[in-house]
Write a protein that holds these residues in place. Structure first.
Motif, PDB file in Angstrom:
ATOM      1  N   LEU A 156     -42.967  83.904  41.916  1.00  0.00           N
ATOM      2  CA  LEU A 156     -43.369  83.309  43.189  1.00  0.00           C
ATOM      3  C   LEU A 156     -42.476  82.128  43.545  1.00  0.00           C
ATOM      4  CD1 LEU A 156     -45.363  83.084  45.553  1.00  0.00           C
ATOM      5  CD2 LEU A 156     -46.844  81.711  44.066  1.00  0.00           C
ATOM      6  N   ALA A 157     -42.174  81.268  42.575  1.00  0.00           N
ATOM      7  CA  ALA A 157     -41.311  80.114  42.839  1.00  0.00           C
ATOM      8  C   ALA A 157     -39.915  80.558  43.244  1.00  0.00           C
ATOM      9  CB  ALA A 157     -41.244  79.226  41.599  1.00  0.00           C
ATOM     10  N   GLY A 158     -39.404  81.613  42.617  1.00  0.00           N
ATOM     11  CA  GLY A 158     -38.084  82.122  42.990  1.00  0.00           C
ATOM     12  C   GLY A 158     -38.071  82.679  44.396  1.00  0.00           C
ATOM     13  N   ALA A 159     -39.133  83.397  44.774  1.00  0.00           N
ATOM     14  CA  ALA A 159     -39.221  83.923  46.134  1.00  0.00           C
ATOM     15  C   ALA A 159     -39.273  82.794  47.158  1.00  0.00           C
ATOM     16  CB  ALA A 159     -40.450  84.814  46.259  1.00  0.00           C
ATOM     17  N   ALA A 160     -39.978  81.700  46.813  1.00  0.00           N
ATOM     18  CA  ALA A 160     -40.057  80.556  47.724  1.00  0.00           C
ATOM     19  C   ALA A 160     -38.687  79.903  47.903  1.00  0.00           C
ATOM     20  CB  ALA A 160     -41.066  79.542  47.194  1.00  0.00           C
ATOM     21  N   ASP A 161     -37.916  79.785  46.818  1.00  0.00           N
ATOM     22  CA  ASP A 161     -36.573  79.204  46.921  1.00  0.00           C
ATOM     23  C   ASP A 161     -35.697  80.035  47.853  1.00  0.00           C
ATOM     24  OD1 ASP A 161     -37.234  77.173  45.177  1.00  0.00           O
ATOM     25  OD2 ASP A 161     -36.385  78.172  43.403  1.00  0.00           O
ATOM     26  N   ARG A 162     -35.753  81.346  47.705  1.00  0.00           N
ATOM     27  CA  ARG A 162     -34.930  82.214  48.554  1.00  0.00           C
ATOM     28  C   ARG A 162     -35.384  82.153  50.007  1.00  0.00           C
ATOM     29  NH1 ARG A 162     -35.861  85.352  44.025  1.00  0.00           N
ATOM     30  NH2 ARG A 162     -37.320  86.736  45.146  1.00  0.00           N
ATOM     31  N   GLY A 220     -64.596  94.085  35.657  1.00  0.00           N
ATOM     32  CA  GLY A 220     -63.424  94.894  35.958  1.00  0.00           C
ATOM     33  C   GLY A 220     -62.917  94.668  37.372  1.00  0.00           C
ATOM     34  N   ALA A 221     -63.839  94.414  38.303  1.00  0.00           N
ATOM     35  CA  ALA A 221     -63.448  94.165  39.696  1.00  0.00           C
ATOM     36  C   ALA A 221     -62.620  92.883  39.813  1.00  0.00           C
ATOM     37  CB  ALA A 221     -64.705  94.071  40.562  1.00  0.00           C
ATOM     38  N   ARG A 222     -63.074  91.812  39.181  1.00  0.00           N
ATOM     39  CA  ARG A 222     -62.325  90.547  39.258  1.00  0.00           C
ATOM     40  C   ARG A 222     -60.945  90.700  38.636  1.00  0.00           C
ATOM     41  NH1 ARG A 222     -63.213  85.029  40.133  1.00  0.00           N
ATOM     42  NH2 ARG A 222     -61.905  83.659  38.877  1.00  0.00           N
ATOM     43  N   GLU A 223     -60.847  91.405  37.527  1.00  0.00           N
ATOM     44  CA  GLU A 223     -59.544  91.597  36.889  1.00  0.00           C
ATOM     45  C   GLU A 223     -58.599  92.390  37.790  1.00  0.00           C
ATOM     46  OE1 GLU A 223     -60.579  93.478  33.247  1.00  0.00           O
ATOM     47  OE2 GLU A 223     -61.232  91.620  32.267  1.00  0.00           O
ATOM     48  N   ARG A 224     -59.122  93.381  38.495  1.00  0.00           N
ATOM     49  CA  ARG A 224     -58.259  94.181  39.364  1.00  0.00           C
ATOM     50  C   ARG A 224     -57.731  93.355  40.534  1.00  0.00           C
ATOM     51  NH1 ARG A 224     -56.361  99.069  39.829  1.00  0.00           N
ATOM     52  NH2 ARG A 224     -55.980 100.000  41.864  1.00  0.00           N
ATOM     53  N   VAL A 225     -58.580  92.506  41.099  1.00  0.00           N
ATOM     54  CA  VAL A 225     -58.102  91.634  42.181  1.00  0.00           C
ATOM     55  C   VAL A 225     -57.055  90.663  41.654  1.00  0.00           C
ATOM     56  CG1 VAL A 225     -58.770  89.878  43.862  1.00  0.00           C
ATOM     57  CG2 VAL A 225     -60.236  91.872  43.496  1.00  0.00           C
ATOM     58  N   ARG A 226     -57.287  90.091  40.489  1.00  0.00           N
ATOM     59  CA  ARG A 226     -56.306  89.173  39.922  1.00  0.00           C
ATOM     60  C   ARG A 226     -54.958  89.879  39.719  1.00  0.00           C
ATOM     61  NH1 ARG A 226     -56.719  84.473  37.089  1.00  0.00           N
ATOM     62  NH2 ARG A 226     -58.960  84.695  36.746  1.00  0.00           N
ATOM     63  N   ASP A 227     -55.001  91.126  39.284  1.00  0.00           N
ATOM     64  CA  ASP A 227     -53.766  91.857  39.006  1.00  0.00           C
ATOM     65  C   ASP A 227     -53.009  92.248  40.276  1.00  0.00           C
ATOM     66  OD1 ASP A 227     -54.276  91.688  36.316  1.00  0.00           O
ATOM     67  OD2 ASP A 227     -55.049  93.734  36.122  1.00  0.00           O
ATOM     68  N   LEU A 228     -53.734  92.618  41.337  1.00  0.00           N
ATOM     69  CA  LEU A 228     -53.082  93.306  42.462  1.00  0.00           C
ATOM     70  C   LEU A 228     -53.244  92.645  43.826  1.00  0.00           C
ATOM     71  CD1 LEU A 228     -54.000  97.015  41.651  1.00  0.00           C
ATOM     72  CD2 LEU A 228     -51.839  95.834  41.191  1.00  0.00           C
ATOM     73  N   PHE A 229     -54.268  91.826  44.029  1.00  0.00           N
ATOM     74  CA  PHE A 229     -54.590  91.471  45.409  1.00  0.00           C
ATOM     75  C   PHE A 229     -54.694  89.976  45.669  1.00  0.00           C
ATOM     76  CE2 PHE A 229     -56.443  95.795  44.850  1.00  0.00           C
ATOM     77  CZ  PHE A 229     -55.517  96.452  45.665  1.00  0.00           C
ATOM     78  N   LEU A 230     -53.971  89.159  44.896  1.00  0.00           N
ATOM     79  CA  LEU A 230     -53.852  87.743  45.218  1.00  0.00           C
ATOM     80  C   LEU A 230     -52.601  87.505  46.066  1.00  0.00           C
ATOM     81  CD1 LEU A 230     -54.945  85.949  41.918  1.00  0.00           C
ATOM     82  CD2 LEU A 230     -56.329  86.606  43.897  1.00  0.00           C
ATOM     83  N   GLY A 231     -52.547  86.336  46.685  1.00  0.00           N
ATOM     84  CA  GLY A 231     -51.523  86.081  47.691  1.00  0.00           C
ATOM     85  C   GLY A 231     -50.104  86.023  47.172  1.00  0.00           C
ATOM     86  N   ASP A 232     -49.884  85.786  45.871  1.00  0.00           N
ATOM     87  CA  ASP A 232     -48.510  85.695  45.377  1.00  0.00           C
ATOM     88  C   ASP A 232     -47.784  87.025  45.548  1.00  0.00           C
ATOM     89  OD1 ASP A 232     -50.323  86.618  43.237  1.00  0.00           O
ATOM     90  OD2 ASP A 232     -48.515  86.695  42.004  1.00  0.00           O
ATOM     91  N   ARG A 233     -48.458  88.141  45.225  1.00  0.00           N
ATOM     92  CA  ARG A 233     -47.839  89.446  45.418  1.00  0.00           C
ATOM     93  C   ARG A 233     -47.501  89.685  46.874  1.00  0.00           C
ATOM     94  NH1 ARG A 233     -49.666  92.918  48.762  1.00  0.00           N
ATOM     95  NH2 ARG A 233     -51.772  92.684  47.942  1.00  0.00           N
TER      96      ARG A 233
END
Length: 472
Positions: free
Chosen positions: A26-32, A447-460
């Motif tokens: 995420l930090a690298g994407a922000a720099d670019r 399992g639901a919270r883990e899936r959101v953490r893996d795939l659906f937070l704003g960094d991705r």
């Protein structure tokens, strides 16, 4: 058009939730992005600043973008009711539903162009050569020529809705929009299946939505704070004298839940001892609130006696781009009035206030955390943030296996999917299973919270947009 003010939020806040590798990416994407957008503005345009998942995502993503040093801005259309009736019709047909059954012919196309003409003037006056313009959903497709005339470096159209299988209805909607989209640099969809077959592969991008865990809608709340908010809003008869009524606003200041007396229509608050089955969504035929109410009433003897249903949506006077809402709410109230007395006692229709969007979000948060089961019985769904939100809160979810919900929920691991959204028996059985087996419900919630953490937070989400901007 009017500009929505957005306070910057530092990326470090989001990065603190991530493992080191994701935080570094995420930090690298922000720099670019800072380098790419030096001297440029990223303009986002959509139909409304309040109500619905698009506005919520824009608020979070643009705040992080600004916190990363990108001049990201947000403009909201100004248009008349007829324009929004036409675009609501487009919304429905792109989902494969006839909606109000009205035409999308030459007269509607002419009004669509005319209503956007003064918005186009605003856009041409604001956009400078080299800027990026990101247009959201059918309401804004007609602004592509104006962005080009302003010599924007890149013009992108982002569609948040769609249907996996194309039919004559969806094709009629795409043919309405297609003349406006020939000159965009990229078309972004939540699922590849949503893109019509005339979209060139080299201009197609797939970026699913995300949620921000720090907004008033998703921030952590203690059980006592949940009780306090729902008691003050007269939604649940929770215990008194404990819990905080404060919530953090999007600008960083603090708000306090106001006393309300009329958010629950036709019935009183839910008893403190009751367990809630909850659906929160717009008052929209495609969300099938009426179907949820019918399934609950028809299967009431199969459910534990302490189960109550809450169907919650926005105050329809506060959502200007959705003329269908008042009609759907009226239909649900009429349907509720015809139910047997016991079903009426245990089914509650709630209209949440829209005059304070942060308080609205806080009340949604409290309701989702108070729910024993959260449901989303959509007939069609582009992507359900109302599924992702309770999943992040580790709530067990029962949802229709339609559209983007299939990407969110893994059946039996992070929730339960009902293959046929019109199958009321299967829907009620899934809800019952979670109510009677609390350990199963807890396991699915984890399992639901883990899936959101893996795939659906704003960094991705942010990294994917950054990759797209770089490629363009």
């Amino acid at each position: 058009m009017r500009e929505v003010a957005i306070a910057p939020v530092p990326l470090d806040r989001l990065g603190a939730l991530l493992d080191p590798q994701r935080a570094q990416r995420l930090a690298g994407a922000a720099d670019r992005a800072r380098s790419l957008f030096a001297g440029r503005t990223l303009w986002n345009v959509n139909a409304t600043a309040t109500g619905g998942g698009v506005a919520e995502m824009l608020l979070a993503l643009l705040a992080y973008s600004r916190g990363a040093g990108v001049d990201a801005r947000w403009l909201v259309l100004d248009a008349d009711p007829e324009f929004f009736a036409i675009t609501k019709r487009l919304h429905n047909v792109l989902h494969g539903s006839p909606g109000d059954g009205g035409p999308l012919g030459p007269a509607e196309a002419a009004h669509y162009r005319e209503a956007l003409a003064h918005n186009a003037e605003s856009l041409r006056a604001l956009v400078r050569p080299g800027d990026f313009v990101l247009l959201h959903d059918p309401q804004t497709a007609g602004l592509v020529p104006a962005a080009r005339e302003a010599r924007a470096a890149c013009v992108i159209w982002r569609c948040h809705i769609g249907r996996d299988e194309q039919d004559d209805l969806t094709r009629s909607g795409w043919e309405f929009l297609r003349p406006h989209l020939g000159d965009v640099d990229a078309l972004v969809f939540s699922r590849r299946q949503y893109a019509p077959d005339w979209v060139p592969a080299e201009r197609l991008a797939v970026i699913p939505p995300s949620l921000d865990p720090f907004t008033a809608k998703n921030a952590e709340l203690s059980p006592a704070d949940v009780d306090a908010a729902l008691r003050r809003a007269a939604l649940v008869l929770a215990p008194k004298d404990h819990g905080s009524l404060r919530f953090r606003r999007r600008d960083g200041s603090w708000g306090t839940v106001r006393p309300h007396r009329d958010l629950t229509l036709d019935t009183g608050p839910v008893d403190a001892e009751s367990r809630l089955v909850l659906q929160i969504s717009r008052w929209d035929h495609l969300k099938d609130m009426g179907g949820v109410l019918r399934a609950f009433a028809d299967h009431l003897p199969d459910l534990p006696r302490d189960t109550h249903l809450v169907l919650a949506g926005p105050d329809v006077t506060g959502v200007g781009d959705d003329p269908e809402g008042a009609q759907v709410l009226a239909e649900c109230r009429a349907q509720w009035g015809c139910l047997p007395a016991e079903a009426r006692r245990r089914a509650h229709l709630v209209c949440l206030p829209m005059d304070d969007i942060d308080e609205n979000a806080h009340l949604v948060n409290a309701l989702q955390r108070r729910a024993a089961v959260v449901v989303q019985k959509s007939l069609v769904e582009g992507f359900g943030l109302t599924v992702t939100e309770p999943m992040w809160k580790a709530r067990p979810v029962v949802a229709s296996a339609v559209g983007g919900i299939n990407d969110q929920v893994v059946h039996g691991r992070s929730g339960l999917l009902v293959r046929d959204p019109t199958d009321l028996d299967a829907f009620a059985a899934a809800v019952r299973d979670l109510l009677v087996d609390e350990e199963y419900a807890r396991r699915l919630g984890t399992g639901a919270r883990e899936r959101v953490r893996d795939l659906f937070l704003g960094d991705r989400h942010l990294v994917q947009y950054g990759d797209l901007f770089e490629r363009l």
